[in-house]
Scaffold this motif. Structure first.
Motif, PDB file in Angstrom:
ATOM      1  N   ASP A   1       0.955  -1.279  -0.054  1.00 58.51           N
ATOM      2  CA  ASP A   1      -0.207  -0.158   0.036  1.00 58.51           C
ATOM      3  C   ASP A   1       0.882   1.227   0.078  1.00 58.51           C
ATOM      4  O   ASP A   1       2.141   1.283   0.385  1.00 58.51           O
ATOM      5  CB  ASP A   1      -1.079  -0.227   1.218  1.00 58.51           C
TER       6      ASP A   1
ATOM      7  N   THR B   1      -4.140   3.304  -0.093  1.00 60.61           N
ATOM      8  CA  THR B   1      -4.684   2.215  -1.002  1.00 60.61           C
ATOM      9  C   THR B   1      -3.713   0.994  -1.235  1.00 60.61           C
ATOM     10  O   THR B   1      -2.695   1.194  -1.086  1.00 60.61           O
ATOM     11  CB  THR B   1      -4.666   2.806  -2.212  1.00 60.61           C
ATOM     12  N   ARG B   2      -4.306  -0.075  -1.179  1.00 56.85           N
ATOM     13  CA  ARG B   2      -3.580  -1.349  -1.501  1.00 56.85           C
ATOM     14  C   ARG B   2      -3.607  -1.924  -2.933  1.00 56.85           C
ATOM     15  O   ARG B   2      -4.647  -1.811  -3.555  1.00 56.85           O
ATOM     16  CB  ARG B   2      -4.319  -2.459  -0.439  1.00 56.85           C
ATOM     17  N   TYR B   3      -2.466  -2.169  -3.365  1.00 63.89           N
ATOM     18  CA  TYR B   3      -2.468  -2.511  -4.804  1.00 63.89           C
ATOM     19  C   TYR B   3      -1.628  -4.030  -4.934  1.00 63.89           C
ATOM     20  O   TYR B   3      -1.013  -4.426  -4.055  1.00 63.89           O
ATOM     21  CB  TYR B   3      -1.574  -1.536  -5.696  1.00 63.89           C
TER      22      TYR B   3
END
Ligand SMILES: Cc1cc2nc3c(=O)[nH]c(=O)nc-3n(C[C@H](O)[C@H](O)[C@H](O)COP(=O)(O)OP(=O)(O)OC[C@H]3O[C@@H](n4cnc5c(N)ncnc54)[C@H](O)[C@@H]3O)c2cc1C
Length: 474
Positions: free
Chosen positions: A59, A63-65
């Motif tokens: 992240d 936000t987490r990717y």
């Protein structure tokens, strides 16, 4: 991040998929596509598991990717990315050449080299953001159809009804293209189709063919013609892992300008792989997956040999030992590629030579390993009756007469059915073809390895010996 339900909802659209001569109504309703879709959905859910979050995702504070998008700034980052590839490949035993992380890696590499795309650089960056934030499933088609390979692609360009994908016009909204692309594996289940390159070297004035872009699979005018399906109810591997291969047909499709990455530029179309490190970046994901698949092959070979009590024979252990050694070489190529990372834009990439050597070695060894598995299982590959829906009487017969040295009859049928699928089914043959050809034709890859060699350096030892030698016939 996206979960399986989000993914299933996204691909439940009006995409035009031709399969067995009919338009597929909904891909998730198709018995030929559904099994593979469920596997991809399961990969999305795996990325959400809290215990794996540190490995499969990262992240940026908010936000987490997916891990493949984390810019690899050093060897340690490459290694961490490799661990994510490994976990994802293990979930599908290495059978999915088009798991989403494959093209995530390429889209991230394009982004790292976005300046190279010149006036389309911002399009590359926005596309990267779109795929990364949506965790989209992208597939690609980099080759034109196999029609007449004796002719230059540029000589096939026509305004009438093109076969190779080409430019046919443009307006203020975008570029219009028609023609086909030879192969887009997994396109029926993907969100996006990325089209680049041509599969051959374009001439410097082949402007109509010098294109690069991406469009949603459901785009108007785009359709796909699938090969026959190999998925079947009693095929344990194919019903889950048969990735559908399809020809992509573009009928006057409008590509919005903001999705164009290369336009009217044969040079860039020829060069994008080399300039952006396609083989090195994507090769790390491929080689990791192939290693997992090779381990599965070794596991099956070992289990088969134990099942029928042949592990004491040197001709059998030699084969299993060879497969194991092959996997050691593959792993060594991967490790060296990471520890000898090379610069790649603002990031690093795995070392080119080691990745290339690993990929080529796998091309050659995979069919050989399948032959070894066939020799280990021998006629036992035929002791594989269908046991789904079988009546009690025949099940009892099978349990007794099909038993092995260490295994009951029904378990043995299941194990040998896997070996048979790998070695002798349409699914297994396609897997072998895929490993050898999906990244290009191996003979030409070897040939270009020769062309890259510094021949003076290569000759040096023999020249030294010849110069220094005392003439034999003096
Ligand atoms: C299962 C599978 C899945 C695939 N999935 C994808 C995908 O998702 N996306 C994608 O982009 N591609 C995909 N491919 C396509 C792959 O990229 C091509 O198959 C590969 O590039 C080889 O090209 P070709 O098959 O057109 O062979 P060809 O180029 O047609 O070659 C056929 C034969 O002719 C010989 N030949 C042709 N031209 C020459 C020449 N100029 N000089 C000497 N010999 C020549 C070749 O050596 C070969 O023996 C996939 C392929 C397979 C098998």
């Amino acid at each position: 991040m996206r979960n399986s339900r989000d993914y299933f909802a996204a691909i439940d659209d009006d995409r035009r998929i031709w399969l067995n001569g009919r338009l597929v109504d909904r891909v998730l309703g198709s018995e030929h596509l559904r099994g593979n879709a469920l596997e991809i959905g399961a990969l999305y859910d795996l990325q959400l598991r809290e215990d794996l979050a540190g490995q499969l995702a990262y992240d940026d504070g908010a936000t987490r990717y997916p891990a493949a998008f984390r810019p690899p700034v050093d060897a340690a980052a490459l290694s961490a990315r490799g661990r994510a590839y490994e976990i994802l490949a293990e979930a599908t035993y290495g059978f999915l050449g088009r798991s989403p992380d494959y093209l995530h890696t390429w889209v991230a590499a394009m982004n790292a080299h976005s300046d190279w795309f010149g006036e389309y650089a911002d399009n590359v960056r926005r596309f990267h953001e779109h795929v990364k934030s949506g965790n989209l499933f992208v597939t690609h088609s980099f080759t034109n159809p196999q029609t007449d390979r004796s002719r230059e692609l540029g000589d096939l360009v026509t305004r009438e009804r093109p076969i190779a994908l080409q430019y046919i016009g443009e307006n203020s909204n975008g570029v219009r293209v028609s023609g086909a692309r030879m192969m887009a594996t997994s396109a029926p289940l993907a969100d996006e189709l990325l089209v680049m390159g041509a599969g051959r070297i374009l001439r410097e004035d082949d402007y109509d063919l010098g294109l690069g872009f991406s469009v949603p699979v459901g785009t108007e005018g785009l359709s796909f013609v699938c090969r026959g399906s190999y998925a079947g109810p009693d095929r344990q591997l194919a019903r889950r892992f048969d990735e559908m291969d399809a020809v992509a047909v573009f009928d006057r499709v409008l590509i919005p300008w903001e999705r164009v990455f290369i336009f009217s530029d044969p040079y860039k179309s020829n060069q994008f792989k080399a300039e952006c490190g396609f083989f090195e970046h994507v090769g790390q994901q491929v080689l990791t997956r192939q290693l997992v698949k090779g381990r599965f092959l070794l596991a099956v070979g070992t289990a088969v040999a134990q099942a029928i009590g042949i592990t004491g024979y040197p001709n059998i252990t030699e084969k299993l030992g060879r497969i194991s050694t092959w996997l050691d070489v593959t792993e060594a190529c991967l490790t060296t590629a990471i520890t000898h990372a090379e610069p790649s834009g603002p990031t690093v990439r795995p070392q080119s030579r080691s990745i290339s050597a690993g990929l080529r070695y796998f091309n050659d060894f995979y069919p050989t390993a399948l032959t070894m598995l066939e020799e280990i299982a021998a006629g036992g590959l035929m002791l594989t009756p269908s046991v789904e829906d079988a009546e009690e009487e025949v099940l009892e017969t099978i349990e007794h007469y099909f038993q092995g040295a260490t295994i009951g009859g029904l378990s043995r049928v299941q194990l040998f059915a896997i070996a048979r699928e790998l070695t002798g089914s349409s699914f297994g043959r396609r897997q072998s073809l895929f490993e050898r050809y999906f990244a290009g034709e191996p003979a030409r890859a070897y040939s270009s390895a020769f062309n890259r060699m510094d021949l003076a350096l290569v000759r040096k030892p023999v020249d030294k010996l010849l110069t220094a030698a005392t003439p034999v016939f003096a």
